[in-house]
Design a protein around this motif. Structure first.
Motif, mmCIF file in Angstrom:
data_model
loop_
_atom_site.group_PDB
_atom_site.id
_atom_site.type_symbol
_atom_site.label_atom_id
_atom_site.label_comp_id
_atom_site.label_asym_id
_atom_site.label_seq_id
_atom_site.Cartn_x
_atom_site.Cartn_y
_atom_site.Cartn_z
ATOM 1 N N GLU A 178 0.832 -1.209 0.000
ATOM 2 C CA GLU A 178 0.000 0.000 0.000
ATOM 3 C C GLU A 178 0.867 1.260 0.000
ATOM 4 N N ASN B 156 2.489 1.806 -3.446
ATOM 5 C CA ASN B 156 1.560 2.209 -4.512
ATOM 6 C C ASN B 156 1.156 3.674 -4.408
ATOM 7 N N LYS B 157 1.410 4.337 -3.286
ATOM 8 C CA LYS B 157 1.023 5.745 -3.106
ATOM 9 C C LYS B 157 1.892 6.663 -3.900
#
Length: 184
Positions: free
Chosen positions: A180, A183-184
């Protein structure tokens, strides 16, 4: 001369002028019927075996009458339980007389289902054309593919990638949190 032919879902060994009882046919009494699913043909010692059927061979027959077969009693019982069920059944049959066996040159009957399938194929093409714009939309979502690639990597590899990006607190993160954060 005899033939093994499939009639109404069953296989029969038939010869000329033979009476055969088959499952109920939808043909009226007195009409002629042609069975083109000939599986084996014996013509005086010359045996021809189909794979699965013999092309051009047919059996011609005449429907004599429609009738019901003998009653079959179905009796079920479970001892010491008081369970007894008695049931009867009479099979619907058609009596036919084989008029001849054609070895070659028989015309194959056109199935009615083939005509029904052709119009059904056209709506599928129209549906495929309608879906074509929908298929273009997922191509725009290719930017999210790294999420799928990251899930196949190990936690150690993900931590190295996070270090390279300069993400803080990676030592306490789990795999899902690392993906997560990347992916930012």
């Amino acid at each position: 001369m005899y033939a093994i032919v499939e009639m109404a879902g069953q296989q029969f060994k038939v010869a000329k002028d033979q009476k055969v009882y088959v499952h109920r046919l939808q043909t009226e009494e007195g009409k002629k019927v042609t069975f083109d699913k000939v599986l084996l043909l014996d013509d005086g010692g010359n045996v021809t075996v189909g794979a699965p059927v013999i092309e051009g061979a047919a059996v011609e027959a005449k429907v004599v009458k429609h009738l019901k077969g003998d009653k079959v009693i179905v009796f079920k019982k479970k001892r010491r339980k008081g369970y007894r069920v008695k049931n009867g059944h009479r099979q619907s049959l058609t009596e036919i007389v084989v008029e001849g066996i054609v070895a070659k040159g028989a015309k194959k009957a056109a199935p009615a289902k083939a005509k029904a399938e052709k119009p059904a194929a056209e709506p599928k093409k129209a549906a495929a054309k309608a879906e074509a714009p929908k298929k273009a939309a997922p191509k725009k979502e290719t930017a999210k593919k790294p999420a799928e690639d990251l899930s196949s990597k190990t936690v150690a590899e993900l931590k190295e990638m996070a270090k390279a990006k300069g993400i803080a607190g990676i030592s306490s993160m789990k795999k899902a949190e690392l993906i997560e954060a990347l992916n930012k």
